[in-house]
Design a protein around this motif. Sequence first.
Motif, mmCIF file in Angstrom:
data_model
loop_
_atom_site.group_PDB
_atom_site.id
_atom_site.type_symbol
_atom_site.label_atom_id
_atom_site.label_comp_id
_atom_site.label_asym_id
_atom_site.label_seq_id
_atom_site.Cartn_x
_atom_site.Cartn_y
_atom_site.Cartn_z
ATOM 1 N N PRO A 168 0.818 -1.223 0.000
ATOM 2 C CA PRO A 168 0.000 0.000 0.000
ATOM 3 C C PRO A 168 0.850 1.270 0.000
ATOM 4 N N ASP A 169 2.019 1.225 0.625
ATOM 5 C CA ASP A 169 2.922 2.380 0.568
ATOM 6 C C ASP A 169 3.358 2.659 -0.861
ATOM 7 N N ASP A 170 3.745 1.600 -1.574
ATOM 8 C CA ASP A 170 4.167 1.767 -2.970
ATOM 9 C C ASP A 170 3.037 2.346 -3.814
ATOM 10 N N GLU A 171 1.836 1.838 -3.601
ATOM 11 C CA GLU A 171 0.677 2.324 -4.359
ATOM 12 C C GLU A 171 0.439 3.807 -4.077
ATOM 13 N N ALA A 172 0.559 4.209 -2.798
ATOM 14 C CA ALA A 172 0.336 5.611 -2.441
ATOM 15 C C ALA A 172 1.420 6.520 -3.012
ATOM 16 N N VAL A 173 2.676 6.068 -2.975
ATOM 17 C CA VAL A 173 3.769 6.865 -3.545
ATOM 18 C C VAL A 173 3.537 7.087 -5.028
ATOM 19 N N ASP A 174 3.181 6.028 -5.747
ATOM 20 C CA ASP A 174 2.960 6.164 -7.188
ATOM 21 C C ASP A 174 1.744 7.045 -7.483
ATOM 22 N N ALA A 175 0.711 6.970 -6.637
ATOM 23 C CA ALA A 175 -0.467 7.821 -6.827
ATOM 24 C C ALA A 175 -0.122 9.288 -6.586
ATOM 25 N N ASN A 182 0.087 15.334 -12.919
ATOM 26 C CA ASN A 182 -1.180 15.670 -13.571
ATOM 27 C C ASN A 182 -2.058 16.451 -12.605
ATOM 28 N N PRO A 183 -1.723 17.702 -12.332
ATOM 29 C CA PRO A 183 -2.498 18.493 -11.378
ATOM 30 C C PRO A 183 -3.935 18.697 -11.846
ATOM 31 N N VAL A 184 -4.849 18.842 -10.894
ATOM 32 C CA VAL A 184 -6.261 19.022 -11.197
ATOM 33 C C VAL A 184 -6.538 20.429 -11.709
ATOM 34 N N ASN A 185 -5.808 21.397 -11.161
ATOM 35 C CA ASN A 185 -6.020 22.795 -11.539
ATOM 36 C C ASN A 185 -4.703 23.551 -11.381
ATOM 37 N N GLU A 186 -4.782 24.850 -11.434
ATOM 38 C CA GLU A 186 -3.581 25.690 -11.371
ATOM 39 C C GLU A 186 -3.155 26.013 -9.944
ATOM 40 N N LYS A 187 -3.874 25.493 -8.977
ATOM 41 C CA LYS A 187 -3.556 25.792 -7.583
ATOM 42 C C LYS A 187 -2.220 25.166 -7.181
ATOM 43 N N PRO A 188 -1.505 25.797 -6.221
ATOM 44 C CA PRO A 188 -0.333 25.114 -5.661
ATOM 45 C C PRO A 188 -0.799 23.856 -4.937
ATOM 46 N N MET A 189 0.035 22.828 -4.935
ATOM 47 C CA MET A 189 -0.358 21.546 -4.342
ATOM 48 C C MET A 189 0.295 21.329 -2.984
ATOM 49 N N CYS A 190 -0.448 20.684 -2.105
ATOM 50 C CA CYS A 190 0.094 20.159 -0.850
ATOM 51 C C CYS A 190 -0.169 18.665 -0.851
ATOM 52 N N PHE A 269 11.174 7.428 -1.205
ATOM 53 C CA PHE A 269 11.336 8.883 -1.192
ATOM 54 C C PHE A 269 12.077 9.342 -2.453
ATOM 55 N N GLU A 270 13.062 8.568 -2.876
ATOM 56 C CA GLU A 270 13.766 8.898 -4.125
ATOM 57 C C GLU A 270 12.791 8.869 -5.300
ATOM 58 N N ARG A 271 11.888 7.882 -5.301
ATOM 59 C CA ARG A 271 10.911 7.791 -6.384
ATOM 60 C C ARG A 271 10.007 9.022 -6.406
ATOM 61 N N LEU A 272 9.624 9.494 -5.250
ATOM 62 C CA LEU A 272 8.787 10.696 -5.178
ATOM 63 C C LEU A 272 9.541 11.911 -5.704
ATOM 64 N N CYS A 273 10.777 12.087 -5.261
ATOM 65 C CA CYS A 273 11.562 13.247 -5.716
ATOM 66 C C CYS A 273 11.850 13.184 -7.205
ATOM 67 N N ARG A 274 12.075 11.979 -7.705
ATOM 68 C CA ARG A 274 12.278 11.828 -9.150
ATOM 69 C C ARG A 274 11.014 12.238 -9.896
ATOM 70 N N GLY A 275 9.854 11.903 -9.336
ATOM 71 C CA GLY A 275 8.596 12.307 -9.949
ATOM 72 C C GLY A 275 8.425 13.812 -9.966
ATOM 73 N N LEU A 276 8.849 14.472 -8.879
ATOM 74 C CA LEU A 276 8.796 15.939 -8.832
ATOM 75 C C LEU A 276 9.674 16.544 -9.932
ATOM 76 N N LYS A 277 10.843 15.960 -10.143
ATOM 77 C CA LYS A 277 11.742 16.473 -11.181
ATOM 78 C C LYS A 277 11.171 16.229 -12.567
ATOM 79 N N GLU A 278 10.578 15.055 -12.771
ATOM 80 C CA GLU A 278 9.984 14.760 -14.071
ATOM 81 C C GLU A 278 8.792 15.667 -14.349
ATOM 82 N N ALA A 279 8.103 16.086 -13.285
ATOM 83 C CA ALA A 279 6.980 17.013 -13.446
ATOM 84 C C ALA A 279 7.457 18.454 -13.612
ATOM 85 N N GLY A 280 8.753 18.682 -13.430
ATOM 86 C CA GLY A 280 9.318 20.016 -13.585
ATOM 87 C C GLY A 280 9.032 20.948 -12.432
#
Length: 565
Positions: A168-175, A182-190, A269-280
């Motif tokens: 479930p941790d892996d599933e949540a990280v990937d989600a 793929n943000p829902v709108n232009e709002k900053p995300m938390c 955590f590395e996977r999450l940060c890599r996702g942030l970089k891929e999202a720019g």
Amino acid sequence: MGKKRPHIVIFNPDQMRTDALGHMGENPGAVTPFLDRFAAQDAVSYRYAFCQNPVCTPSRCSFFTGLYPHVHGHRTMRYMLHRHESSLLSELKNAGYYVWMNTRNDLLAGQDEELFAMHASEIFYGGDVLPAPGPVNPDLRGKPGSKYFYSHYKGELKTDERGLNYSPDDEAVDAAVARLKNPVNEKPMCIFLGLIFPHPPYRVEEPYYSLIDRRKVKPRIPEAVPEDGKPLFHRKIRENQQLQDFTEEDWRELRAVYYGMCAKVDAQFERLCRGLKEAGIYDDTAIFFLSDHGDYTGDYGIVEKAQNMMEDCLTRVPFLIKPPKDFRVDAGISDELVELVDFYATAMAMAGVKPDHTHFGKDLSENLRDRKMPVREFVCCEGGRNAEEIHCDEYHDDAKEPDIMGEYYPRQKLQTDPVAHGKATMIRTKEYKYVRRIYEEDEFYDLNAGCETTCTHEHTAERNANECFTKDAQERKNRIHEPEYQTEISVLKEKLLDWYQKTCDVVPFEKDDRHSAEMIRQAVKHICPPEHWAEVEDMIRNRQGNLFEIRRYCEGLAAGMAQKE
């Protein structure tokens, strides 16, 4: 146009000790290569970060509000935030953030279906993948009386045809990564990502299971002996957990599996940060990595955690902060004392959102810019219950005895003992730790002092006896009655009293009226000229003044009418 608000990412593993971080240099067996690089290049990692309660729910209720557990009574696993209480999440949401969270909750009262929508824009429930494979040895626990029965040790996990144990941790990280891309709108995300790992049971799959060199794992702290002056909990929990047949090899194996779980957290955590970089958006994101509390992991012959014990293995936790790119950061390890309530203050400051309630966190921005900047003189942690608060244990809600077959039976049974589970509060400086206990003798540890020359501690070939003559960081010798420490003890008692007085309650920002609308109406009805009554009635209904202000207004109207006549 105002300054663009940064995205906020909160990565929150459960029950992770500070010595699981390789870059702290305290545990040769710790393997966290990404967190080590993260701290060296982009973030500040706090060596002396402390939680405010040593179990999950009270700690989260504290660091998400900036309030100590005693302020609103958040001292149990079954009392969470309610509608009248805001949190970092709800405040950011109200300020225009899109708040995403997974369901590793331990924060919001689950019986209130609408409460989650107040704190989050989107909740990821998961459960869309097949359960991950179980242990390689599913029968390891054995029957009651087995040395593994209450150990929480499961060992190696199986992997699927892809070579994964997709949890479930892996599933949540990937989600979370998918939402960031793929943000829902232009709002900053938390993004609040609460993990299960490395919470017991102790279990992990390859490659993490074999990644930890058993020979390098930091030796555990030996069991307390009567001369150590430790609280009743130590003896009682060891009696209940029945781990006396564990050999040092068994303990090393259990600890290695725990640190393997932490290594998997590092990879996630590395996977999450890599996702942030891929999202720019990595540069535009403030990232917070923090655990809610630690874990005994065999220290003192105990596994898991306890509500009212204050050793560093439970209260000292990983806490790393990466600010957004426009914030100059002095990356590396900070040796300043900080508390997890400081997370709330710092995240709110970075988001540019003004808190809607009094809080006790300190904004760490100055220390992030310069790691030598002082933060706190001392830190505090608290837990346990009063004798009459039987509802504070985890099983009396159901008016039944704890299930002896349950793995948490030893701790839950002990919670019914008001002495062993009694209230305790810790105050700790760099040099000393004082613990006030309501039903037992207090504790005082000189964290820099050596043991007595007649030290009876068990030392192995891996643990040099000379350690005892350098410092008591293991908190083995309770010196509460030693004459040479009475001055230091008195000083900490005074500071603890001051801390309680300053933080014992908070006054809400909202101010109440002393008079109801009907009270005001009756008080001015014979003063207000009839031709102005509709106007005054609107003022009363819309709260455009208190009784005294509206009375003066009516008196002025009456005086004006009299002059005209």
